[in-house]
Design an enzyme around this catalytic site. Structure first.
Site, PDB file in Angstrom:
ATOM      1  N   GLN A 128       1.026  -1.152   0.117  1.00 51.45           N
ATOM      2  CA  GLN A 128       0.310  -0.031  -0.216  1.00 51.45           C
ATOM      3  C   GLN A 128       1.061   1.260   0.089  1.00 51.45           C
ATOM      4  O   GLN A 128       1.080   1.600   1.264  1.00 51.45           O
ATOM      5  CB  GLN A 128      -1.257  -0.013   1.470  1.00 51.45           C
ATOM      6  N   GLY A 129       1.053   1.988  -1.348  1.00 55.25           N
ATOM      7  CA  GLY A 129       1.516   3.066  -1.265  1.00 55.25           C
ATOM      8  C   GLY A 129       0.491   4.026  -0.831  1.00 55.25           C
ATOM      9  O   GLY A 129       0.320   5.148  -1.948  1.00 55.25           O
ATOM     10  N   SER A 131       1.298   6.481   2.481  1.00 53.34           N
ATOM     11  CA  SER A 131       2.181   7.290   3.316  1.00 53.34           C
ATOM     12  C   SER A 131       3.493   8.115   2.457  1.00 53.34           C
ATOM     13  O   SER A 131       4.023   7.118   1.827  1.00 53.34           O
ATOM     14  CB  SER A 131       2.982   6.948   4.249  1.00 53.34           C
ATOM     15  N   GLU A 246      -9.087  -1.139   6.230  1.00 57.21           N
ATOM     16  CA  GLU A 246      -8.725  -1.404   6.524  1.00 57.21           C
ATOM     17  C   GLU A 246      -8.228  -1.047   8.487  1.00 57.21           C
ATOM     18  O   GLU A 246      -7.337  -2.133   9.164  1.00 57.21           O
ATOM     19  CB  GLU A 246      -6.937  -0.599   6.151  1.00 57.21           C
ATOM     20  N   SER A 382      -3.352   6.832  12.602  1.00 55.93           N
ATOM     21  CA  SER A 382      -3.479   7.510  13.512  1.00 55.93           C
ATOM     22  C   SER A 382      -4.646   6.984  14.525  1.00 55.93           C
ATOM     23  O   SER A 382      -5.344   7.616  14.528  1.00 55.93           O
ATOM     24  CB  SER A 382      -2.250   8.919  14.662  1.00 55.93           C
ATOM     25  N   GLU A 384      -5.051   9.416  16.905  1.00 53.27           N
ATOM     26  CA  GLU A 384      -5.891  10.654  17.300  1.00 53.27           C
ATOM     27  C   GLU A 384      -6.493  11.623  16.269  1.00 53.27           C
ATOM     28  O   GLU A 384      -7.327  12.235  15.814  1.00 53.27           O
ATOM     29  CB  GLU A 384      -4.028  12.405  17.089  1.00 53.27           C
TER      30      GLU A 384
HETATM   31  C1  LIG Z   1       4.656  -0.268  11.562  1.00 55.67           C
HETATM   32  C2  LIG Z   1       3.611   0.919   9.712  1.00 55.67           C
HETATM   33  C3  LIG Z   1       3.332   0.255   9.104  1.00 55.67           C
HETATM   34  C4  LIG Z   1       2.730   1.027   8.070  1.00 55.67           C
HETATM   35  N1  LIG Z   1       2.266   0.534   6.794  1.00 55.67           N
HETATM   36  C5  LIG Z   1       2.069   1.380   5.983  1.00 55.67           C
HETATM   37  C6  LIG Z   1       1.998   0.854   5.009  1.00 55.67           C
HETATM   38  O1  LIG Z   1       1.524  -0.261   3.950  1.00 55.67           O
HETATM   39  N2  LIG Z   1       1.428   1.596   3.729  1.00 55.67           N
HETATM   40  C7  LIG Z   1       1.972   3.055   4.132  1.00 55.67           C
HETATM   41  O2  LIG Z   1       0.703   4.154   3.180  1.00 55.67           O
HETATM   42  N3  LIG Z   1       1.485   4.157   5.112  1.00 55.67           N
HETATM   43  C8  LIG Z   1       1.764   3.485   6.524  1.00 55.67           C
HETATM   44  N4  LIG Z   1       2.372   3.031   7.200  1.00 55.67           N
HETATM   45  C9  LIG Z   1       2.085   4.727   7.665  1.00 55.67           C
HETATM   46  C10 LIG Z   1       1.342   5.413   8.747  1.00 55.67           C
HETATM   47  O3  LIG Z   1       0.310   5.458   8.085  1.00 55.67           O
HETATM   48  C11 LIG Z   1       1.484   6.701   8.740  1.00 55.67           C
HETATM   49  O4  LIG Z   1       3.035   6.382  10.789  1.00 55.67           O
HETATM   50  C12 LIG Z   1       1.153   7.566  10.035  1.00 55.67           C
HETATM   51  O5  LIG Z   1      -0.437   7.426   8.849  1.00 55.67           O
HETATM   52  C13 LIG Z   1       1.310   8.796  10.662  1.00 55.67           C
HETATM   53  O6  LIG Z   1       1.806   9.630  10.164  1.00 55.67           O
HETATM   54  P1  LIG Z   1       3.063  10.112  10.354  1.00 55.67           P
HETATM   55  O7  LIG Z   1       3.793   8.741  10.512  1.00 55.67           O
HETATM   56  O8  LIG Z   1       3.733  10.597   9.056  1.00 55.67           O
HETATM   57  O9  LIG Z   1       3.039  11.147  11.736  1.00 55.67           O
HETATM   58  P2  LIG Z   1       1.810  12.062  11.730  1.00 55.67           P
HETATM   59  O10 LIG Z   1       1.226  12.409  10.628  1.00 55.67           O
HETATM   60  O11 LIG Z   1       3.792  13.045  11.457  1.00 55.67           O
HETATM   61  O12 LIG Z   1       1.858  12.778  13.260  1.00 55.67           O
HETATM   62  C14 LIG Z   1       2.801  12.541  13.992  1.00 55.67           C
HETATM   63  C15 LIG Z   1       1.779  12.792  15.785  1.00 55.67           C
HETATM   64  O13 LIG Z   1       1.061  13.527  15.568  1.00 55.67           O
HETATM   65  C16 LIG Z   1      -0.734  13.096  15.444  1.00 55.67           C
HETATM   66  N5  LIG Z   1      -1.236  13.904  14.659  1.00 55.67           N
HETATM   67  C17 LIG Z   1      -1.147  14.651  13.189  1.00 55.67           C
HETATM   68  N6  LIG Z   1      -1.634  15.162  13.092  1.00 55.67           N
HETATM   69  C18 LIG Z   1      -2.818  15.607  13.830  1.00 55.67           C
HETATM   70  C19 LIG Z   1      -4.192  16.212  13.913  1.00 55.67           C
HETATM   71  N7  LIG Z   1      -4.308  16.672  12.813  1.00 55.67           N
HETATM   72  N8  LIG Z   1      -4.859  15.740  14.806  1.00 55.67           N
HETATM   73  C20 LIG Z   1      -4.275  15.585  16.059  1.00 55.67           C
HETATM   74  N9  LIG Z   1      -3.428  15.004  16.304  1.00 55.67           N
HETATM   75  C21 LIG Z   1      -2.853  14.612  14.914  1.00 55.67           C
HETATM   76  C22 LIG Z   1      -0.434  12.132  15.168  1.00 55.67           C
HETATM   77  O14 LIG Z   1      -1.659  11.642  15.810  1.00 55.67           O
HETATM   78  C23 LIG Z   1       1.142  11.394  15.739  1.00 55.67           C
HETATM   79  O15 LIG Z   1       0.672  11.267  16.886  1.00 55.67           O
HETATM   80  C24 LIG Z   1       3.056   2.284   8.131  1.00 55.67           C
HETATM   81  C25 LIG Z   1       3.509   3.176  10.097  1.00 55.67           C
HETATM   82  C26 LIG Z   1       3.946   1.681  10.523  1.00 55.67           C
HETATM   83  C27 LIG Z   1       4.474   1.853  11.289  1.00 55.67           C
END
Ligand SMILES: Cc1cc2nc3c(=O)[nH]c(=O)nc-3n(C[C@H](O)[C@H](O)[C@H](O)COP(=O)(O)OP(=O)(O)OC[C@H]3O[C@@H](n4cnc5c(N)ncnc54)[C@H](O)[C@@H]3O)c2cc1C
Length: 397
Positions: A128-129, A131, A246, A382, A384
């Site tokens: 899944q692409g 992020s 998902e 997440s 949140e």
């Molecule tokens: C083990 C693992 C597997 C994954 N697999 C995939 C995958 O297969 N394909 C894919 O596309 N992605 C994947 N991801 C990515 C995942 O979807 C993202 O990590 C997730 O959406 C959070 O984005 P970020 O890491 O950029 O954190 P950020 O968006 O930078 O968030 C950082 C923190 O800020 C909080 N936050 C951000 N915005 C808000 C808001 N508006 N209100 C309240 N709180 C907020 C978040 O909850 C978090 O605590 C994976 C991640 C992990 C850890």
């Protein structure tokens, strides 16, 4: 209220239980026990996938014409409970549980006819692409560009945290095909070949010791425009639909109840528990009540899925509850194991556990599982972000 199964349901339960008992080889059981993640390795997952496919039970919730079982909701619930009890290795969810339903709901007939059988047989393994380094929670700010050139798009950019990219020959992804006032517009849902020239995969090692995620780079990658799912610029609606699957199709509770039973099984007799251990036992009792409440909610939501065809925003609520409870159970599990949960050497732990302590027979009570499980409240959006969705879509705030 009396919750009772009919004799027919009981017969079905026996059939499912017998299937798991005979189909699960010692090798598959051992592979499952020593997993530190929600995902298992490619070979194990595919072995189990083929067994389920041969039995006709790989995708119970899909429509029958595409390989579903045609079971009633109660049968699906019984199957989930028995699966949790038997604890087989999981099959990869990216294709079967996410893209499959999205193609059934939003794809063309040609796409369904081509991709669904390949997905079932394991000819295609999907990642899944979504992020990107600057687009996680704020997914709509994604920047990977797809520029139309004849019958193709030319893709440039990068995706990150792509689970099992290194096993995958295909990716479903979101790309930017246009700039509009709303960032959600101009996003297109695309299917691409991971072996195409210009695709590079770089591993991201995890603290838990697992290697599951990668960063994927696209350098002038050509993808046929026929690979768009839904309409160009309107991939956001396909994404939202897919993410509901998902986040929660409604069956986390049976596995959580099994996890609780497993942690309890590592304890000594009640009478010899120390006060600190009694406190952990009380925490687990309270968690069990919460999981039972989740189970009732999941059952209600399953009925909803049947009616609407997709889980709806309730999937956000289920994801929050299921991941919070799972993390709390794994906290109790590692506290129970104390320092015996530290190394990832399950055989050594089981043999040399402290006197009277049964010791982990699998990784549930180890810190690698605990650490890996912290990611459950991040991936798929997440917790949140799930709360934001509930505030908007359910409470109308
Ligand atoms: C083990 C693992 C597997 C994954 N697999 C995939 C995958 O297969 N394909 C894919 O596309 N992605 C994947 N991801 C990515 C995942 O979807 C993202 O990590 C997730 O959406 C959070 O984005 P970020 O890491 O950029 O954190 P950020 O968006 O930078 O968030 C950082 C923190 O800020 C909080 N936050 C951000 N915005 C808000 C808001 N508006 N209100 C309240 N709180 C907020 C978040 O909850 C978090 O605590 C994976 C991640 C992990 C850890």
């Amino acid at each position: 209220m009396e919750l009772k199964f009919t004799p027919e349901h009981d017969r079905f339960r026996t059939e499912v239980r017998e299937f798991f008992a005979t189909a699960l080889t010692d090798e598959l059981r051992a592979a499952r026990r020593f997993m530190t993640s929600v995902y298992c390795d490619y070979e194990t997952g595919m072995k189990w996938q083929r067994i389920l496919l041969d039995k006709g039970w790989l995708v119970p919730s899909w429509p029958v014409e595409y390989g579903g079982t045609g079971w009633t909701l109660t049968q699906r619930y019984i199957f989930n409970c028995e699966r949790a009890r038997a604890n087989p290795p999981p099959v990869s969810p990216m294709g079967l549980a996410m893209l499959g339903p999205a193609l059934i709901g939003c794809g063309t007939q040609t796409q369904r006819d081509y991709y669904l059988p390949r997905m079932l047989r394991g000819d295609d393994f999907w990642c899944q692409g979504y992020s990107e380094p600057q687009a996680g929670s704020d997914l709509a700010s994604l920047a990977t560009a797809a520029v139309a050139d004849g019958d193709d798009y030319v893709i440039n950019g990068t995706k990150i945290w792509t689970t099992h990219a290194h096993y995958s020959n295909r990716m479903f992804c979101l790309v930017r095909t246009g700039q509009f006032e709303r960032p959600q517009m101009g996003v297109t849902f695309l299917l691409l070949d991971m072996k195409a020239p210009g695709v590079t995969t770089r591993p991201i090692p995890f603290y838990s010791g697992d290697y599951e995620q990668s960063q994927v780079f696209f350098d002038d990658v050509r993808v046929p425009r026929a690979n768009v799912v839904g309409e160009e610029h309107k991939g956001w609606s396909v994404t939202k639909y897919l993410l509901e699957f998902e986040r929660g199709g409604g069956s986390a509770a049976p596995a959580l109840l099994e996890a609780i039973a497993h942690v309890r099984s590592t304890w000594r007799d009640d009478a010899t528990l120390l006060p600190t251990e009694r406190a952990l036992a009380a925490r687990l009792d309270a968690l069990e009540t919460d999981v039972q409440a989740l189970e009732m909610t999941e059952l209600r939501c399953v009925a909803d899925i049947e009616r609407r065809g997709s889980p709806g925003p309730a999937s956000s609520m289920l994801k929050i509850k299921a991941t919070e409870l799972s993390q709390q159970i794994s906290e109790v599990a590692v506290e129970t194991a104390a320092y015996y949960g530290l190394p990832y050497q399950p055989d050594a732990i089981a043999t040399h556990g402290r006197a009277g302590f049964v010791g982990p027979e699998d990784t549930l009570t180890t810190t690698p599982f605990y650490f890996n499980n912290r990611a459950a409240s991040i991936y798929g959006g997440s917790n949140e972000i799930q709360r934001n969705i509930i505030a908007k879509a359910v409470l109308g705030l």
